[in-house]
Design a protein around this motif. Structure first.
Motif: not given
Length: 196
Positions: A8-14, A36-40, A43-48, A135-138
């Motif tokens: 879940s996005l909600e439990t991820r840290k950015l 912050n929400v858009l970035l988290v 995040y996993d596909s920022l470079l791809t 490290s931002i907690n959503m």
């Protein structure tokens, strides 16, 4: 993009690059949360990937935004495309290695219940592999009701492991919280009462 049933996005840290935090406090509460929400989410596909996508309902839940009025959301996306992130990377001796600037979002599209958006390649690279970050907690972010409070949280939280933010000149503090140009907040009593 986070799929339902996966983490879940909600439990991820950015891991948020300081260039995206130190935006001279220009961001409103909705804009900062949205960034912050858009970035988290991306995040996993920022470079791809050059474009990322999130369901509009999921986005609104993550923002704590419970209105059907999409105009504030559109305005916040527009502002993120106009606000610039600046980075200045120094070597161990304090010499400048790299300076750069990019808009926080290169584009954003709301269509058919989805939000599609992208980042400039140079910024995406910095955001994906930050040398210095917070490290931002959503989940924690959703609780904030003030843009100034969230800006202060982000600017201080990155020093958590250091144990101290060090001393900030009051002008720097005002700038980071977005009140640097305000005549009203030049008086410390107003800054202390309304912001701190």
């Amino acid at each position: 993009m986070i799929q339902p049933g996966k983490t879940s996005l909600e439990t991820r840290k950015l891991k948020k690059h300081v260039a995206a935090i130190h935006t001279d406090g220009q961001l409103s509460l909705l804009q900062r949360k949205l960034s912050n929400v858009l970035l988290v989410n991306a995040y996993d596909s920022l470079l791809t990937k050059t474009e990322h996508e999130i369901d509009e309902k999921t986005l609104c839940v993550m923002l704590g935004y419970d209105s059907n009025d999409r105009l504030p959301l559109k305005r916040a996306l527009k502002a993120l495309a106009a606000i610039q992130a600046e980075w200045d990377i120094l070597d161990d001796d304090g010499g400048e290695v790299e300076w750069g600037v990019a808009s926080l979002l290169s584009h954003a599209v709301l269509s058919k219940g989805r939000c599609r958006y992208g980042y400039a390649p140079a910024l995406a690279e910095k955001l994906y592999n930050p040398a210095i970050y917070a490290s931002i907690n959503m989940k924690v972010q959703r609780r904030f009701k003030s843009g100034h409070a969230l800006a202060l949280y982000e600017n201080c939280y990155r020093f958590k492991n250091v144990g101290s933010t060090g001393w900030w000149p009051i002008q720097t503090f005002r700038r980071l919280l977005g009140v640097g140009e305000s005549d009203y907040y030049k008086a410390f009593k107003h800054l202390n009462a309304k912001i701190i």
